[in-house]
Scaffold this motif. Sequence first.
Motif, PDB file in Angstrom:
ATOM      1  N   TYR A 101       0.807  -1.219   0.000  1.00 46.34           N
ATOM      2  CA  TYR A 101       0.000   0.000   0.000  1.00 46.34           C
ATOM      3  C   TYR A 101       0.840   1.270   0.000  1.00 46.34           C
ATOM      4  N   ARG A 168      -3.194   2.208  -4.618  1.00 48.06           N
ATOM      5  CA  ARG A 168      -2.314   1.481  -3.702  1.00 48.06           C
ATOM      6  C   ARG A 168      -2.773   0.037  -3.519  1.00 48.06           C
ATOM      7  N   VAL A 169      -4.079  -0.120  -3.314  1.00 49.38           N
ATOM      8  CA  VAL A 169      -4.625  -1.450  -3.053  1.00 49.38           C
ATOM      9  C   VAL A 169      -4.568  -2.305  -4.312  1.00 49.38           C
ATOM     10  N   TYR A 172      -0.961  -3.356  -5.023  1.00 52.55           N
ATOM     11  CA  TYR A 172      -0.531  -4.424  -4.107  1.00 52.55           C
ATOM     12  C   TYR A 172      -1.147  -5.752  -4.518  1.00 52.55           C
ATOM     13  N   ALA A 214      -0.727   1.866   4.744  1.00 54.36           N
ATOM     14  CA  ALA A 214      -2.131   1.731   4.364  1.00 54.36           C
ATOM     15  C   ALA A 214      -2.800   3.101   4.280  1.00 54.36           C
TER      16      ALA A 214
END
Length: 318
Positions: A101, A168-169, A172, A214
């Motif tokens: 993240y 980001r998610v 990943y 995160a």
Amino acid sequence: MSEKWTTANIPDQHGRVAVVTGANTGLGYETAKALAERGASVILAVRNVEKGEQAAARMTGDVTVQALDLTSLDSVRSAAAALRSRLDRLDLLINNAGVMYTPKQNTRDGFELQFGTNHLGHFALTGLLLDLMLPVPGSRVVTVSSTGHRIRADIHFDDLQWEKSYSRVGAYGQSKLANLMFTYELQRRLATHGTTVALAAHPGVSSTELARNAPAALRLPLTWLAPVIAQDAAMGALPTLRAATDPAALGGQYYGPGGRYEVKGHPRLVISSPESLEVAVQQRLWAASEDLTGVRFPASPEQGHLRTMSTTTPGASR
């Protein structure tokens, strides 16, 4: 298979040599520590050598440190060359290091940071070390994935480096899906060789530093829920250790926590997402990874051996 597999189930590891990436903290530290306690000669492959030395000093057994920065292909090549100069065999390669993240950043070679670190760096390292493993009966490559491989799961071949837009998610998830696809395709290529095998593992939800990047919307819920749902790093490392050492483990298997939703618990065989099992996508990702890293695995899955070769012109299809 035992439902309560622990480090007590690890067979004697004397005479075995293991390289563990990202082993100065968290899951990698616990993995390396357990292997060393059972007699393996363990090399902590870490970006920060000072922290690696501090971690080694807290372990019992034959533990040394090797500099490795997975965000740099030059560093990966240098580390592989150093390991090849000091080793005549390698029994275990644990591809554990990773980032999660992170804000939009690139590696030194221009790859999106999560894809470049979690997948491409380990792809290159494995290719450059594999011929130390092929002659060794029982040798294993274990790559650490995540349940995150199911979240927005896709390999974005039209934008592998997330240059058009960034999540980001999603990035990943792509990197962790790539870890599994790499494992399955590597196992297919190794299958007829008869010595080295490739497996994958995931730690469930573990209390480590990995989630420090995160997004705020996730960080607060994770902070609240962690004491309830997370397990400590020692438990989170058990699936990796089982994949690496259980005599009954087979190439192509995937281990994770045995509790509900694979969040925590003692390790058992688990099943990855349908997307991770798509052979054509695995093979396309493999070819793209060779082009991006310049590390070649030229043998086909049908050949009886797998030879490795590195080039000096990575990034051709970036």
